[in-house]
Design a protein around this motif. Structure first.
Motif, PDB file in Angstrom:
ATOM      1  N   MET A   1       0.836  -1.190   0.000  1.00 55.63           N
ATOM      2  CA  MET A   1       0.000   0.000   0.000  1.00 55.63           C
ATOM      3  C   MET A   1       0.878   1.251   0.000  1.00 55.63           C
ATOM      4  O   MET A   1       1.193   1.799  -1.035  1.00 55.63           O
ATOM      5  CB  MET A   1      -0.929  -0.003   1.232  1.00 55.63           C
ATOM      6  N   ALA A   2       1.320   1.701   1.200  1.00 54.48           N
ATOM      7  CA  ALA A   2       2.118   2.932   1.296  1.00 54.48           C
ATOM      8  C   ALA A   2       3.124   2.811   2.423  1.00 54.48           C
ATOM      9  O   ALA A   2       2.947   2.023   3.352  1.00 54.48           O
ATOM     10  CB  ALA A   2       1.204   4.126   1.531  1.00 54.48           C
ATOM     11  N   LEU A   3       4.183   3.590   2.316  1.00 53.22           N
ATOM     12  CA  LEU A   3       5.150   3.695   3.402  1.00 53.22           C
ATOM     13  C   LEU A   3       4.792   4.931   4.225  1.00 53.22           C
ATOM     14  O   LEU A   3       4.720   6.040   3.692  1.00 53.22           O
ATOM     15  CB  LEU A   3       6.567   3.824   2.848  1.00 53.22           C
ATOM     16  N   ILE A   4       4.564   4.731   5.501  1.00 48.65           N
ATOM     17  CA  ILE A   4       4.162   5.814   6.397  1.00 48.65           C
ATOM     18  C   ILE A   4       5.140   5.887   7.561  1.00 48.65           C
ATOM     19  O   ILE A   4       5.512   4.865   8.151  1.00 48.65           O
ATOM     20  CB  ILE A   4       2.735   5.591   6.947  1.00 48.65           C
ATOM     21  N   VAL A   5       5.571   7.103   7.884  1.00 48.65           N
ATOM     22  CA  VAL A   5       6.377   7.336   9.084  1.00 48.65           C
ATOM     23  C   VAL A   5       5.449   7.915  10.147  1.00 48.65           C
ATOM     24  O   VAL A   5       4.741   8.896   9.897  1.00 48.65           O
ATOM     25  CB  VAL A   5       7.541   8.300   8.807  1.00 48.65           C
TER      26      VAL A   5
ATOM     27  N   GLU B   1       3.577   9.764   3.666  1.00 45.08           N
ATOM     28  CA  GLU B   1       3.087  10.714   4.666  1.00 45.08           C
ATOM     29  C   GLU B   1       3.871  10.544   5.959  1.00 45.08           C
ATOM     30  O   GLU B   1       4.308   9.446   6.297  1.00 45.08           O
ATOM     31  CB  GLU B   1       1.591  10.470   4.909  1.00 45.08           C
ATOM     32  N   CYS B   2       4.036  11.646   6.674  1.00 48.98           N
ATOM     33  CA  CYS B   2       4.630  11.622   8.005  1.00 48.98           C
ATOM     34  C   CYS B   2       3.544  12.034   8.981  1.00 48.98           C
ATOM     35  O   CYS B   2       3.051  13.169   8.932  1.00 48.98           O
ATOM     36  CB  CYS B   2       5.820  12.573   8.090  1.00 48.98           C
TER      37      CYS B   2
ATOM     38  N   TYR C   1      11.798  19.660   1.976  1.00 48.91           N
ATOM     39  CA  TYR C   1      11.854  18.391   1.260  1.00 48.91           C
ATOM     40  C   TYR C   1      10.472  17.903   0.797  1.00 48.91           C
ATOM     41  O   TYR C   1      10.325  16.760   0.362  1.00 48.91           O
ATOM     42  CB  TYR C   1      12.531  17.326   2.134  1.00 48.91           C
ATOM     43  N   ASN C   2       9.468  18.771   0.925  1.00 43.65           N
ATOM     44  CA  ASN C   2       8.107  18.461   0.484  1.00 43.65           C
ATOM     45  C   ASN C   2       7.589  17.157   1.093  1.00 43.65           C
ATOM     46  O   ASN C   2       7.097  16.260   0.392  1.00 43.65           O
ATOM     47  CB  ASN C   2       8.031  18.402  -1.048  1.00 43.65           C
ATOM     48  N   VAL C   3       7.716  17.047   2.410  1.00 38.22           N
ATOM     49  CA  VAL C   3       7.195  15.889   3.138  1.00 38.22           C
ATOM     50  C   VAL C   3       5.794  16.226   3.632  1.00 38.22           C
ATOM     51  O   VAL C   3       5.610  17.161   4.416  1.00 38.22           O
ATOM     52  CB  VAL C   3       8.099  15.537   4.340  1.00 38.22           C
ATOM     53  N   THR C   4       4.803  15.496   3.175  1.00 38.09           N
ATOM     54  CA  THR C   4       3.432  15.726   3.612  1.00 38.09           C
ATOM     55  C   THR C   4       3.290  15.331   5.078  1.00 38.09           C
ATOM     56  O   THR C   4       3.605  14.198   5.463  1.00 38.09           O
ATOM     57  CB  THR C   4       2.445  14.916   2.758  1.00 38.09           C
ATOM     58  N   LEU C   5       2.822  16.276   5.895  1.00 38.85           N
ATOM     59  CA  LEU C   5       2.637  16.033   7.326  1.00 38.85           C
ATOM     60  C   LEU C   5       1.156  15.907   7.652  1.00 38.85           C
ATOM     61  O   LEU C   5       0.316  16.536   7.000  1.00 38.85           O
ATOM     62  CB  LEU C   5       3.207  17.198   8.145  1.00 38.85           C
ATOM     63  N   ARG C   6       0.869  15.129   8.680  1.00 36.17           N
ATOM     64  CA  ARG C   6      -0.496  15.077   9.193  1.00 36.17           C
ATOM     65  C   ARG C   6      -0.431  15.018  10.721  1.00 36.17           C
ATOM     66  O   ARG C   6       0.276  14.171  11.281  1.00 36.17           O
ATOM     67  CB  ARG C   6      -1.265  13.864   8.659  1.00 36.17           C
TER      68      ARG C   6
END
Length: 412
Positions: free
Chosen positions: A1-5, A168-169, A222-227
């Motif tokens: 699916m996705a890699l999430i931090v 996403e982070c 670094y254009n890291v999407t945060l939530r």
């Protein structure tokens, strides 16, 4: 699916029971098919306990040894969380900062990340493991343990997300997102579905405690999407991402930020000559005091009044510096005030709307609130007022810009 931090702060892992709850949350994502890298802080109160022990041992602990001590807090958390995940049948492996390695410069207690070796992390992810990383720490070129300073775990998470090109982070904390203002001050404050990096950076710098400035800067670079999400409540949280052109015409003001930790100093009757600003602020800087807002006014008699603000904790030291500077410059007098506060409106929509500052000033005037200093940028207007009017000002501005009305700032 996705890699999430995913990053969990000290309150989220403050007890064994909470660590177990975090493990269950991580397991839920794993069952959805996601690859997960988890960054954790020390258990709440642990870092303060370690600092206190160091102070008992040595009045001014050596920065290098203090880093060795402080890094143990996160080491406890990564081990316990990995155990909790294994108990749920979820393979996990823990890493300290130096084991990965997260390479930093040699500025102990406030090191900056230079590069991350992601080889071992990727290998574990490929093997189906959850990777649990100690936040807040790294290793210098000389092989010494370093710590990243305030907000270091957030920075670790964002840096790993950038290095691993994560989708996403997710920053888990004790609030369910970023609000239009502090809900404890304004009952009608709204959670924002989306906010830009620029807006979040301004709000963080102006007093919003949800995210540390450094991690937001890193994410934007670094254009890291945060939530931002709540550790123990389900919900969409707040997405922090790049601004899109189509969003330019949307809400003029996204939020109201404020800071009580302000103090103001003024030197009056300073000779209006080239270099006077540096002669005033130079000694302040050499005293390691950061200056925020600055205002200079030239009078008809060719003298100038010079006003600036500092953090309230630095007020007394700054006052001593100003007293000497006043004498050295032959200025007429100086004074200070540590009962002020800063209130700011923030929004990318301000770029394309005229009269926003006027609206702000009229709203404050209607409440009988006097403005002492004004500072502006493309997406922010800040004012200094008397501290006793702070909450009244925030409520008035929140109402004026209708932040408790309609839908949230997410654009559709």
């Amino acid at each position: 699916m996705a890699l999430i931090v995913q990053k969990f702060g000290g309150t989220s892992v403050g007890t064994v029971e909470r660590i177990q709850a975090v493990a269950e949350k991580i397991q839920t994502f794993r069952k959805q098919g996601h690859d997960i890298v988890v960054v954790v802080s020390a258990m709440s109160g642990e870092t303060n306990r370690l600092v206190s022990m160091a102070s008992e041992m040595q009045k001014h602990p050596k920065a290098e040894e203090l880093d060795v001590l402080l890094s143990t807090g996160e080491q406890v958390t990564i081990a316990l969380l990995s155990m909790a995940l294994e108990n749920l049948g979820c393979p996990a492996r823990s890493y300290t900062g130096w084991q990965i390695a997260i390479r930093t410069d040699s500025y102990h207690n406030k090191a900056r990340i230079q590069e991350i070796d992601t080889g071992s992390v990727r290998a574990d992810l490929d093997a189906g493991r959850v990777v649990v990383v100690a936040g807040f720490q790294g290793v210098s070129e000389s092989g010494r343990i370093t710590t990243l300073g305030r907000g270091g775990s957030d920075t670790t998470a964002v840096a790993l997300a950038a290095a691993l090109d994560a989708q996403e982070c997710q920053i888990y904390t004790d609030v369910d997102g970023v609000y239009t203002t502090d809900p404890r001050v304004v009952e009608g404050a709204r959670r924002l579905d989306k906010i830009t990096f620029e807006e979040m950076l301004e709000m963080a710098s102006l007093g919003s405690k949800v995210l540390q400035i450094r991690s937001v800067e890193f994410a934007g670079k670094y254009n890291v999407t945060l939530r931002v999400l709540h550790s123990f409540q389900d919900g969409p949280g707040t997405l922090i991402t790049l601004e899109e052109q189509s969003e330019m015409e949307q809400p003029v003001v996204s939020g109201i930020a404020f800071n009580r930790d302000e103090a103001k100093l003024t030197i009056k009757g300073v000779p209006d000559i080239p270099g006077v600003a540096s002669r005033i602020l130079g000694p302040v800087g050499r005293a390691n005091i950061e200056v925020d807002m600055i205002v200079q006014n030239v009078a008809a008699d060719q003298t100038t009044d010079f006003t600036f603000t500092v953090h309230r904790n630095d007020y007394q030291r700054a006052l001593e510096v100003v007293a000497q500077t006043c004498k050295d410059l032959g200025a007429r007098e100086y004074d200070g005030d540590n009962k002020i506060a800063k209130v700011s409106i923030v929004g990318v929509g301000m770029r394309s709307h005229a009269g926003v500052a006027t609206q702000m000033f009229e709203a404050l005037a209607a409440e009988g609130i006097n403005i002492q200093i004004i500072s502006t940028s493309e997406i922010k207007v800040s004012v200094v007022i008397q501290e006793k009017y702070l909450e009244l000002a925030v409520r008035a501005l929140h109402s004026t810009f209708e932040l408790n009305q309609g839908t949230s700032v997410e654009q559709e």
